[in-house]
Design a protein around this motif. Structure first.
Motif, PDB file in Angstrom:
ATOM      1  N   MET A  70      -7.312   4.999   4.593  1.00 31.22           N
ATOM      2  CA  MET A  70      -6.458   5.264   3.178  1.00 31.22           C
ATOM      3  C   MET A  70      -5.383   6.234   3.616  1.00 31.22           C
ATOM      4  N   VAL A  71      -5.217   7.195   4.576  1.00 31.97           N
ATOM      5  CA  VAL A  71      -3.739   8.259   4.401  1.00 31.97           C
ATOM      6  C   VAL A  71      -3.337   7.160   5.046  1.00 31.97           C
ATOM      7  N   ALA A  72      -3.680   6.865   6.146  1.00 35.99           N
ATOM      8  CA  ALA A  72      -3.327   5.629   7.454  1.00 35.99           C
ATOM      9  C   ALA A  72      -2.124   4.952   6.620  1.00 35.99           C
ATOM     10  N   GLY A  73      -2.809   3.906   5.802  1.00 34.92           N
ATOM     11  CA  GLY A  73      -2.200   3.231   4.634  1.00 34.92           C
ATOM     12  C   GLY A  73      -0.762   4.156   3.334  1.00 34.92           C
ATOM     13  N   PHE A  74      -1.076   5.491   2.412  1.00 34.92           N
ATOM     14  CA  PHE A  74      -0.775   5.479   2.127  1.00 34.92           C
ATOM     15  C   PHE A  74       0.625   6.396   2.994  1.00 34.92           C
ATOM     16  N   LEU A  75       0.903   6.922   3.811  1.00 35.50           N
ATOM     17  CA  LEU A  75       1.898   7.352   5.047  1.00 35.50           C
ATOM     18  C   LEU A  75       1.993   5.939   5.379  1.00 35.50           C
ATOM     19  N   LEU A  76       2.070   4.399   5.524  1.00 37.36           N
ATOM     20  CA  LEU A  76       2.733   3.475   6.096  1.00 37.36           C
ATOM     21  C   LEU A  76       4.051   3.243   4.518  1.00 37.36           C
ATOM     22  N   GLY A  77       3.148   3.412   4.031  1.00 40.95           N
ATOM     23  CA  GLY A  77       3.686   2.894   2.114  1.00 40.95           C
ATOM     24  C   GLY A  77       4.802   4.200   2.188  1.00 40.95           C
ATOM     25  N   ARG A  78       4.017   5.190   2.599  1.00 44.85           N
ATOM     26  CA  ARG A  78       5.202   5.752   2.434  1.00 44.85           C
ATOM     27  C   ARG A  78       6.658   5.531   2.926  1.00 44.85           C
ATOM     28  N   SER A  79       6.083   5.644   4.430  1.00 43.43           N
ATOM     29  CA  SER A  79       7.633   5.325   5.059  1.00 43.43           C
ATOM     30  C   SER A  79       8.464   4.803   4.889  1.00 43.43           C
ATOM     31  N   GLU A  80       8.192   2.998   3.864  1.00 45.79           N
ATOM     32  CA  GLU A  80       8.606   2.039   3.187  1.00 45.79           C
ATOM     33  C   GLU A  80      10.076   2.939   2.081  1.00 45.79           C
ATOM     34  N   ILE A  81       9.140   4.207   1.618  1.00 44.79           N
ATOM     35  CA  ILE A  81       9.792   4.649   0.332  1.00 44.79           C
ATOM     36  C   ILE A  81      11.077   5.630   1.356  1.00 44.79           C
ATOM     37  N   SER A  82      10.670   6.312   1.831  1.00 46.75           N
ATOM     38  CA  SER A  82      11.690   6.601   3.370  1.00 46.75           C
ATOM     39  C   SER A  82      12.814   5.982   3.435  1.00 46.75           C
ATOM     40  N   ARG A  83      12.394   4.785   3.624  1.00 44.14           N
ATOM     41  CA  ARG A  83      13.635   4.186   3.645  1.00 44.14           C
ATOM     42  C   ARG A  83      14.704   3.383   2.501  1.00 44.14           C
ATOM     43  N   GLY A  84      14.483   4.144   1.694  1.00 45.00           N
ATOM     44  CA  GLY A  84      15.292   4.498  -0.307  1.00 45.00           C
ATOM     45  C   GLY A  84      15.034   2.818  -0.554  1.00 45.00           C
ATOM     46  N   HIS A  85      13.766   2.515  -0.598  1.00 45.01           N
ATOM     47  CA  HIS A  85      13.540   1.862  -1.105  1.00 45.01           C
ATOM     48  C   HIS A  85      12.872   1.550  -2.785  1.00 45.01           C
ATOM     49  N   MET A  86      12.530   2.924  -3.076  1.00 46.36           N
ATOM     50  CA  MET A  86      11.530   3.396  -4.063  1.00 46.36           C
ATOM     51  C   MET A  86      13.287   4.451  -5.055  1.00 46.36           C
ATOM     52  N   SER A  87      12.897   4.885  -6.142  1.00 45.39           N
ATOM     53  CA  SER A  87      13.169   5.656  -7.169  1.00 45.39           C
ATOM     54  C   SER A  87      13.223   6.858  -6.639  1.00 45.39           C
ATOM     55  N   PRO A  88      14.542   8.442  -6.975  1.00 45.65           N
ATOM     56  CA  PRO A  88      13.693   9.745  -7.064  1.00 45.65           C
ATOM     57  C   PRO A  88      12.559  10.500  -6.821  1.00 45.65           C
ATOM     58  N   ALA A  89      12.575   9.241  -8.337  1.00 41.87           N
ATOM     59  CA  ALA A  89      11.396  10.140  -9.254  1.00 41.87           C
ATOM     60  C   ALA A  89      10.365   9.737  -8.278  1.00 41.87           C
TER      61      ALA A  89
END
Length: 142
Positions: free
Chosen positions: A116-135
């Motif tokens: 679960m932690v690995a999956g969360f961090l992997l998905g979060r790495s996509e967020i850091s690439r700018g694909h999610m809103s700042p909120a």
């Protein structure tokens, strides 16, 4: 890009992860090693595939491998944590290895939590690439 364009990919991916974890659980632990009883994997897999087809028809969704893979890992880990805690530890319906071996059961739960932690961090790495809103980035940074 808004989070509405990525978020729809997470639920069907997580359901597919739950089903894949159930499949590995049933084949590796139950059938090959004869250690473990299997739970049904048909419903989450069907739901995940149906939802994935619905998402695939949308042209506003960003198809991000890291979101997909992260959600699959998260779903697989969630399967292990929930099934391990409820069926193994709390209810004692069955155990990873024959007999009441709490260490094996807690190991199963620990591996699930790590997925679960690995999956969360992997998905979060996509967020850091700018694909999610700042909120959304702020909400997931908790």
């Amino acid at each position: 890009m808004t989070d509405d364009r990525i978020a729809p990919l997470a639920l069907p991916s997580a359901l597919i992860g739950i089903a894949l974890a159930g499949l590995v659980d049933a084949i590796a632990l139950h059938q090959i090693l004869h250690w473990h009883h299997a739970l049904s994997i048909l419903l989450p897999m069907l739901a995940g595939v149906v939802l994935m087809f619905a998402v695939a028809r949308r042209d506003d969704v960003v198809w991000a491998v890291r979101i997909f893979a992260g959600a699959v890992l998260f779903g697989a880990g969630a399967f292990a944590v929930v099934e391990g805690l409820i069926a193994h530890v709390l209810l004692g319906l069955h155990h990873v290895r024959p007999g009441a071996q709490l260490a094996w059961d807690l190991g199963f739960v620990t591996i699930g939590a790590a997925l679960m932690v690995a999956g969360f961090l992997l998905g979060r790495s996509e967020i850091s690439r700018g694909h999610m809103s700042p909120a959304t980035r702020r909400a997931l940074a908790l």
